[in-house]
Structure formats: C-alpha cells, structure tokens
Design an enzyme around this catalytic site. Structure first.
Site, PDB file in Angstrom:
ATOM      1  N   HIS A  96     -52.342  15.520 -24.290  1.00  0.00           N
ATOM      2  CA  HIS A  96     -52.549  15.649 -25.493  1.00  0.00           C
ATOM      3  C   HIS A  96     -51.863  14.663 -26.466  1.00  0.00           C
ATOM      4  O   HIS A  96     -52.546  14.097 -27.327  1.00  0.00           O
ATOM      5  CB  HIS A  96     -52.022  17.131 -25.932  1.00  0.00           C
ATOM      6  CG  HIS A  96     -52.239  17.553 -27.168  1.00  0.00           C
ATOM      7  ND1 HIS A  96     -52.922  18.643 -27.427  1.00  0.00           N
ATOM      8  CD2 HIS A  96     -51.474  17.255 -28.310  1.00  0.00           C
ATOM      9  CE1 HIS A  96     -52.945  18.865 -28.790  1.00  0.00           C
ATOM     10  NE2 HIS A  96     -51.944  17.943 -29.401  1.00  0.00           N
ATOM     11  N   GLU A  97     -50.562  14.262 -26.299  1.00  0.00           N
ATOM     12  CA  GLU A  97     -50.062  13.267 -26.960  1.00  0.00           C
ATOM     13  C   GLU A  97     -50.505  12.039 -26.886  1.00  0.00           C
ATOM     14  O   GLU A  97     -50.658  11.304 -27.754  1.00  0.00           O
ATOM     15  CB  GLU A  97     -48.461  13.357 -26.643  1.00  0.00           C
ATOM     16  CG  GLU A  97     -47.708  14.790 -26.838  1.00  0.00           C
ATOM     17  CD  GLU A  97     -47.903  15.312 -28.496  1.00  0.00           C
ATOM     18  OE1 GLU A  97     -47.896  14.465 -29.278  1.00  0.00           O
ATOM     19  OE2 GLU A  97     -47.927  16.345 -28.631  1.00  0.00           O
ATOM     20  N   HIS A 100     -53.649  11.656 -29.118  1.00  0.00           N
ATOM     21  CA  HIS A 100     -53.271  11.367 -30.469  1.00  0.00           C
ATOM     22  C   HIS A 100     -52.974   9.945 -30.451  1.00  0.00           C
ATOM     23  O   HIS A 100     -53.440   9.207 -31.565  1.00  0.00           O
ATOM     24  CB  HIS A 100     -52.119  12.133 -30.903  1.00  0.00           C
ATOM     25  CG  HIS A 100     -52.282  13.590 -31.292  1.00  0.00           C
ATOM     26  ND1 HIS A 100     -53.133  14.018 -32.167  1.00  0.00           N
ATOM     27  CD2 HIS A 100     -51.719  14.709 -30.952  1.00  0.00           C
ATOM     28  CE1 HIS A 100     -52.941  15.280 -32.164  1.00  0.00           C
ATOM     29  NE2 HIS A 100     -52.010  15.806 -31.430  1.00  0.00           N
ATOM     30  N   ASP A 173     -52.591  20.992 -35.533  1.00  0.00           N
ATOM     31  CA  ASP A 173     -53.414  19.812 -35.800  1.00  0.00           C
ATOM     32  C   ASP A 173     -54.800  20.496 -36.575  1.00  0.00           C
ATOM     33  O   ASP A 173     -55.358  19.782 -37.210  1.00  0.00           O
ATOM     34  CB  ASP A 173     -53.873  19.244 -34.659  1.00  0.00           C
ATOM     35  CG  ASP A 173     -52.688  18.570 -33.734  1.00  0.00           C
ATOM     36  OD1 ASP A 173     -51.775  18.189 -34.308  1.00  0.00           O
ATOM     37  OD2 ASP A 173     -52.815  18.645 -32.646  1.00  0.00           O
TER      38      ASP A 173
END
Length: 289
Positions: A96-97, A100, A173
């Site tokens: 996930h990170e 981004h 988000d």
C-alpha cells in the site's frame, strides 16, 4: 492571521531557536522549507520537540536530524512499535505505502517523497508515506489535482493489483480524494460536463453549522444537477484510480522489489528513495484521462 510564508517562518524560527543550543548543521532556511503550512505555534512546538529529542539522546546540541524527526512526529504522530501487525497485514501495508510512493515519484509536479515506513504511527496509521513540498503553493491546476488524486489512490491500486482485494486501509485516502473531486466539480469549475460554475458556497457564517442546527443544506441547483455532480465526482475518482493502476502495472517488478525492501528495512528514505527515483526516470507515464 494568515499562515506565515517561508520568509515569515524563518523569522519566527530565529526567535525560537535562540532558546536552544544548536548544532552546526541546523539551517533555519532548510527547516522553513520543510514546514509549509506551519503556524507560529507549530514552529514553536517544533523547536521544543526537536530539543526534547536531542535531550533524550544525551546530545550536546540539537541537530538537523532532530528537527527532521520532530517534523515527522508532528505530521504523522508518535511511533507505535507496540502495535504489532501479523505478517499478512505487514505485507499489505508495505505494498500500500509503496503504491503511494511509486505513483508520487512517477508523476510530474507532485511533492517529493521524503520517507516511506510501515512502522505504525498516531492513532490509526499502520504505515505512512511522507511528501514534502519544495515551495509554498497557493494555486493548483486541474492536472495537478488529478495527479494528487492518483497519488492518494496509489495505495489502494497497489492492493488491488497484487492481492486482488480491497482493504479498510484506504479509508482516509478515499475521504481526501472524494473531497478533492467534489471541490473540482462544485467549487473550481473544472467539470467538462457542468462547465465554469460555482455550485457550492461557503457555509453561512451567521447561521453557523447548518448540520448542528438540524437544517438541510440549501442548494442553488436542481436535483438533476446534483445527480450530474455525483456522476462527475465518480468519474474523476475512477479515472484517477485507473491511472494509478496502469502506472503500477507498468512498474510491477519495481513495486514487488521495493515492497520487499520495505518489509525488510521497515523504513525507506534518502539513498533508497533516490535509487527508486532513478529506476523510474526513463519509464513512460500512462495518459491522463
């Protein structure tokens, strides 16, 4: 009062920095560049926090590293190393990170990525990606807002690409990206379908919070326009998601490698991020819709 610009932040910092013993590497100009949007109180708190960090490590002076760590604590919250994630959750958070981060590093005009971590912070963040503006900004174009939405949805796109499922980790988000899309349509006149119209106004300062008073918000448009707004917002968000997904699909190998590296090291910054940026430099971007 407006929040101070960079010149104002330097002046405020110079007042508060007199109270601390500083290392030779401390540069008020550099600190001011890293703190756009900070108020005078925020800057005073930053100096105090950096001084406390230096004291805890028994240092003779406050270093630039202490200021960097203090900024991260203020922005992202305290580290919660006692919040233990199971291996599956850690893996999801890592992808996930990095979703981004890779989207942010690929798109033009996006704030540079400073740090990526899967160490939980604050009240609910299981990981975080910190971006730092290089200058104060007062205007944003439609393209820049679309890029910002793509970055916000990069984590969700990575989860979908790798695991073929969606988790609750993107809740914040989604709130932010929906707010941006709705503002584009109703406040900034950036809808191709609805044109150059301001369809929402500022809350009535006399009445205060209409929701608290039990009043229904007043609209200056018909129900058909409300439906069109919802459809336009959905299209903007979906387009941003698809753009992030296409970008990460084209960089699937890099996503896999960087997520594994993040799982091993827990935090990526400095040289690691510069190496990722170099690896992405020559890869084409998917077209914006």
């Amino acid at each position: 009062m407006d929040r101070p610009d960079k010149v104002g932040r330097v002046q405020i910092l110079n007042v508060h920095l007199k109270k601390s013993r500083l290392g030779t590497d401390v540069d008020p100009q550099a600190i001011a560049a890293l703190t756009p949007g900070f108020t005078g109180a925020d800057l005073a708190n930053l100096v105090n926090e950096a001084t406390l960090l230096a004291t805890r490590r028994n240092a003779d002076a406050v270093s630039m590293h202490d200021f960097t760590a203090a900024i991260e604590r203020i922005i992202a919250g305290l580290e919660k190393r006692n919040r233990l994630l199971n291996p599956r959750e850690r893996e999801i958070v890592a992808y996930h990170e990095m979703g981004h981060a890779l989207v942010a590093m690929a798109l033009p005009g996006v704030d540079p990525v400073h740090k990526v971590s899967i160490i939980p912070r604050g009240m609910g963040a299981l990981g975080y990606t910190i971006q730092r503006p290089t200058e104060d900004r007062f205007l944003m174009t439609r393209e820049e807002l679309e890029n910002k939405m793509a970055v916000l949805l990069g984590g969700r796109a990575a989860e979908w690409l790798v695991f073929a499922h969606l988790s609750t980790g993107a809740a914040d988000d989604l709130t932010k990206v929906t707010d941006i899309a709705r503002a584009m349509v109703t406040r900034y006149g950036m809808s191709k379908r609805l044109g150059h119209l301001a369809l929402e106004r500022e809350p009535n300062s006399f009445l205060g919070n209409e929701a608290m008073l039990g009043l229904k918000p007043q609209h200056d448009y018909a129900e058909s326009t409300a439906t069109a707004i919802d459809e336009e917002v959905q299209e903007l968000v979906q387009a941003a998601f698809q753009r992030s997904l296409a970008l990460l699909e084209a960089r699937r190998g890099l996503l896999e490698r960087s997520a594994r590296q993040l799982l091993q090291q827990e935090t990526l910054d400095g040289e690691a991020l510069r190496a990722l940026g170099a690896a992405m430099a020559d890869q084409p971007l998917p077209p914006a819709t």
